[in-house]
Write an enzyme that holds these catalytic residues in place. Sequence first.
Site, short mmCIF file in Angstrom:
data_model
loop_
_atom_site.label_atom_id
_atom_site.label_comp_id
_atom_site.label_asym_id
_atom_site.label_seq_id
_atom_site.Cartn_x
_atom_site.Cartn_y
_atom_site.Cartn_z
CE1 TYR A 1 -4.34 0.34 -0.18
CE2 TYR A 1 -4.32 -1.53 1.13
CZ TYR A 1 -5.03 -0.84 0.10
OH TYR A 1 -6.25 -0.96 -0.20
CD GLU B 1 -4.76 5.21 0.46
OE1 GLU B 1 -5.15 6.08 1.22
OE2 GLU B 1 -5.50 4.19 0.42
CG ASP C 1 -8.17 11.52 -22.65
OD1 ASP C 1 -7.19 10.99 -23.09
OD2 ASP C 1 -9.30 10.93 -22.35
CB THR D 1 -4.33 4.98 -21.36
OG1 THR D 1 -4.14 5.15 -22.89
CG2 THR D 1 -5.77 5.26 -21.07
CE LYS E 1 -6.60 3.58 -25.25
NZ LYS E 1 -6.88 4.33 -24.06
NE ARG F 1 -5.01 -3.54 -20.24
CZ ARG F 1 -5.74 -3.00 -21.39
NH1 ARG F 1 -6.39 -2.07 -21.39
NH2 ARG F 1 -5.28 -3.22 -22.56
N1 DSN Z 1 -11.27 1.74 -24.79
C1 DSN Z 1 -10.21 2.62 -25.21
C2 DSN Z 1 -10.70 2.41 -26.98
O1 DSN Z 1 -10.45 1.54 -27.47
O2 DSN Z 1 -10.30 3.66 -27.48
C3 DSN Z 1 -10.76 4.17 -24.91
O3 DSN Z 1 -10.97 4.03 -23.60
#
Ligand code: DSN
Length: 479
Positions: free
Chosen positions: A65, A67, A242, A271, A274, A280
């Site tokens: 943990y 925090e 974003d 994120t 990607k 992730r």
């Molecule tokens: N689920 C993602 C996507 O496929 O674009 C975005 O959150």
Amino acid sequence: MSSPNAESTAFRSALEVIRAVEPRVADAIGAELADQRESLKLIASENYASPATLLAMGNWFSDKYAEGTVGRRFYAGCQNVDTVEALAAEHARELFGASHAYVQPHSGIDANLVAFWAILADRVESPALKRAQVRQVNDLTEEDWFALRRELGDQRMLGMSLDAGGHLTHGFRPNISGKMFDQRSYGTDPATGLIDYDRVAEAAREFRPLILVAGYSAYPRKVNFRIMREIADSVGATFMVDMAHFAGLVAGKVFTGDFDPVPHAHIVTTTTHKSLRGPRGGMVLCGPELADQVDRGCPMVLGGPLPHVMAAKAVALAEARRPDFADYAQRIVDNAQALAEGLLRRGATLVTGGTDNHLVLIDVSGYGLTGRQAEQALLDSGIVTNRNAVPQDPNGAWYTSGIRIGTPALTTRGLGTAEMDATAELIHTVLSQTTPGSNADGTPSKAKYVLDPALADKVSRQATDLLSTHPLYPSVTLA
Ligand code: DSN
């Protein structure tokens, strides 16, 4: 670089240890690798993290943990978590040229929630505390607290509409963001499919949002963040970007100047899994004005940080700082453009007529299909994509009229522009040979379709052949 032997040994040993406890999990992990190796993965939001990134997640950091923030925890014994969190944040700051990085968010929605609440704290809560001449919310009277809660729940957000390629977390009702904010959307020009900045400015003037959001999950073009910032400034809005989908293109300096969100936005979320090719998870970048509020993300809206994932973020961000990542990012776009050109040449209809990022949105109504029919027919043929709404989609968000395809994953495998043309041929072959099916009562179905299984098998084999020259994780053998 570690030796291929070391990578194989690491994964094999891990599976052996897991198999001794629950063999079905070990089998599923092995099967997932086999499936990923065999499928032509064109999901625009997916990638393949490096063995080092994957291995950084499977360890005892998961048990801790932590925090709080680096050096300021609510738990004792966080010295090693501090090391990896500080490293991940440092790599992120250097990579993106940001003055502050917060690497605790568990996902993109979490990163967006941290950003929303940092902005609300800065723009709504702090002034209310000042007016009441108190330091923190616990010191407010019941009456002032009630008024502040009302005020926090009465703020406006302007973001890109879902069917134009915006994201559910940018204020849409099924998501918590839509329940928090009074939301309005800007769309795209129906003739070109492109963002019309004059219309965005007009919408901002009329609606006067607290937050202007840019960013997308299905818009195949660049966004001019300098213009968007000017629009935000003109109405006193906080400008949030974003960049989850295109963070890898920013990291790899494919998107620079007006197209790099970091120098223009007050706050940037992303994120890490990607086009950035990490584990992730999520991340927030900002300037000093919002840094303290952002660092309150946990426990404000996040559960305890995931130290094992922060360790993997540090590894992946270190990888993204290497010179070869810029080459990778450029190849993502070259491949997407080759895929788009290949599809256009064969007669496909693409939203905006092409791409200048990592994704292509095919309007499959040109093939007489819904997105759902097309997605399944492609899947039968070994091609993994996802259906997506197109602007003003008559088939809604479930059936849709679009197929979104992206190149980050196949580019990681090493496929190049020639293979993208071959991929375009496979996609066009399947879509042009698929016809809509009917329901039992003879009415047209939006889900059923007819595709000769022999053709699906043939395309599947061709897809496997295409992939065989670019094996996935060539250094890893499990048998
Ligand atoms: N689920 C993602 C996507 O496929 O674009 C975005 O959150």
